[in-house]
Design an enzyme around this catalytic site. Structure first.
Site, short mmCIF file in Angstrom:
data_model
loop_
_atom_site.label_atom_id
_atom_site.label_comp_id
_atom_site.label_asym_id
_atom_site.label_seq_id
_atom_site.Cartn_x
_atom_site.Cartn_y
_atom_site.Cartn_z
N HIS A 173 50.42 48.64 33.69
CA HIS A 173 50.99 47.55 34.52
C HIS A 173 50.38 47.53 35.92
CE1 HIS A 173 54.19 47.31 31.42
NE2 HIS A 173 54.09 48.62 31.45
N SER A 294 28.04 37.60 52.58
CA SER A 294 28.64 36.30 52.87
C SER A 294 27.80 35.59 53.91
CB SER A 294 30.06 36.51 53.39
OG SER A 294 30.45 35.41 54.19
N LYS A 300 30.74 41.43 54.95
CA LYS A 300 31.12 41.37 53.54
C LYS A 300 30.10 42.02 52.60
CE LYS A 300 34.04 38.78 51.85
NZ LYS A 300 35.23 39.19 51.14
N GLU A 307 32.02 39.75 39.10
CA GLU A 307 32.75 38.48 39.02
C GLU A 307 32.05 37.50 38.08
OE1 GLU A 307 33.26 37.11 43.03
OE2 GLU A 307 34.34 38.93 43.60
#
Ligand code: ARG
Length: 483
Positions: A173, A294, A300, A307
């Protein structure tokens, strides 16, 4: 594709038509921009078919020799790019017939005897996919190797080799559950990929059936030799039912499913890497070569590879869904709808061959933060089960033990303490069963070593699991290099 406007259009079905196709039909019908990648396989099948026509006495020695030479020449020209499909070619078969007519003259027209584009395309696609299944499996095995190497690095050893094994907080979980070895978790992903290769190998046995010789649907009046064609093309047998042979696309759907499930596994690994490399988890850092920045935020470092792996699972699932939907209402046998089978399978192959090497590189070059992982492994009262099972070993019913440890956890939360920070006195007050000896099980190292079931997280067990998996992956890699 070359657009050569002067090229006279070759059509494989012009005889009963007075007028040529409308522009709109031609544009809808054309598939050569996709199926040209099957050219190599179509030519292999043509060579096998020419030999069969020769043995059947439908080509004399001279004709067979000239036709086979023209097929070889066309193969070379396709490879070098000297021959390319034109905008007027409807599909790969049309383009290659034009190429053959250009090289062998009217003799080229004899090759069409006893075969149809219906059995040809089904054969080509099987041949192509059987090759690609091996490519995909090889890339999966490389990703598994990256996972296994990282696991080995974190399995511990002598001090000079990096000290003890790296623990991690095992989760259910997405909450801390019980400590595990980082290696155990990495290998869990490798096991999912092992099933993906097993699925491809199993699929390959069913895909190894040759449709050629089925003709359009009903077989042939000519004395063909489907056994010989199947053997020459590396299939295990010819199809047993010619109608099924030209209508069946199970092999394409199954391939798309195997690809989609591999995509789901890549996506789940990708999701974990996104979490692991977040500031909040802080388990690992991505190597610069596999991270992106970024355009506005200079600080970043993003996990775009992970992804994209996650995102591309969507298109793999979409391809499978589209293919099954296209198939579900088709009457036997061949229908032109079947032409829509190619884009999803081609896309599945392309997507996996794009994602897998990037994920392998990402995993291989990631750096895990041992200290942070070790600290985090015990957090969230992850040793509570160990205390409960310690009580069970001392004769307490698990139900009662669970209850007692629940109270201990609440006490810790209220007083902002870890389990091992509770005094002997306090332990006794919470439950008379909680004697000071319980401290023996309140360590992550102890908790890990104690989970000594064969599939458990104890370091010696994970080492054995890794050795077994290495053997299985080596066998899979050998299969991938075959055929
Ligand atoms: N381009 C077609 C396909 O991909 C080849 C088979 C054409 N057969 C036919 N009867 N029109 O399915």
């Amino acid at each position: 594709m070359s657009g050569e406007p002067g090229t006279p259009a070759v059509r494989l079905w012009g005889g009963r038509f007075e007028a040529g196709p409308s522009e709109a039909l031609a544009r809808l019908s054309v598939s050569v921009q996709h199926d040209w990648r099957l050219a190599r396989y179509d030519l292999l099948a043509s060579r096998a078919h020419a030999r069969v026509l020769h043995r059947a006495g439908l080509l004399d020695d001279g004709e067979a020799g000239r036709l086979l030479a023209a097929i070889e020449e066309l193969s070379r020209d396709c490879q070098s790019g000297a021959f390319r499909p034109s905008a007027a070619d409807e599909d790969v078969h049309t383009a290659l017939e034009r190429g053959l007519l250009e090289r062998a003259g009217s003799l080229g027209g004899k090759l069409r005897a006893g075969r149809s584009r219906n059995d040809q395309i089904a054969t080509d696609l099987r041949l192509y996919l059987r090759d690609q299944a091996r490519q995909v499996a090889a890339r999966i095995a490389e990703l598994q190797a990256a996972l296994m190497d990282q696991a080995e690095r974190h399995l511990g050893g002598p001090e000079e080799a990096g000290g003890p094994a790296t623990p991690a907080p095992g989760m259910t979980h997405l909450q801390h559950a019980q400590p595990v070895l980082l290696a155990h978790q990495l290998l869990a992903h490798a096991h999912a990929f092992a099933r993906d290769i097993a699925r491809l190998r199993d699929w390959d046995r069913r895909a190894a059936i040759c449709p050629l010789g089925s003709g359009a649907l009903a077989g042939s009046t000519l004395p063909l030799d489907p056994e010989a064609v199947a053997a020459e093309l590396g299939f295990s047998a010819p199809a047993s039912n010619s109608m099924d042979a030209v209508a069946d696309r199970d092999f394409a759907a199954e391939f798309c499913f195997a690809a989609a499930l591999a995509g789901v596994h890549l996506s789940r690994l990708g999701e974990e890497i996104v979490l692991w490399t977040s500031h909040e988890f802080g388990w690992a850092e991505i190597d610069d070569a596999y991270a992106t920045g970024s355009s506005i935020m200079p600080q970043k470092k993003n996990a775009d590879v992970a992804e994209l792996a996650r995102g591309k699972a969507g298109r793999l699932i979409g391809g499978l869904t589209g293919l099954l939907t296209m198939l579900k209402g088709l009457p036997l046998t061949y229908n032109r709808d079947l032409q829509e089978d190619k884009e999803p399978v081609f896309d599945a192959v392309d997507t996996l061959l794009l994602v897998l090497p990037a994920m392998a590189g990402l995993v291989a070059s990631m750096r895990f933060h041992r200290e942070r992982l070790a600290r985090s492994a015990a957090a969230g009262h992850a040793l509570a089960t160990d205390v409960a099972e310690w009580l069970v070993r001392r004769g307490v019913a698990f139900r009662e033990a669970h209850e007692a440890v629940g109270h201990l956890v609440v006490w810790c939360e209220v007083h902002d303490r870890e389990l091992w920070e509770v005094s002997d006195d306090e332990l006794g007050k919470i439950s008379p069963h909680l004697t000071p000896e319980v401290r023996a099980v309140l360590s992550v190292t102890g908790a890990l070593a104690a989970r000594d079931t064969p599939n458990g997280t104890a370091p010696r067990r994970v080492a054995a699991q890794l050795a077994a998996l290495r053997e299985a992956v080596a066998a899979d890699a050998e299969w991938a290099a075959s055929g």
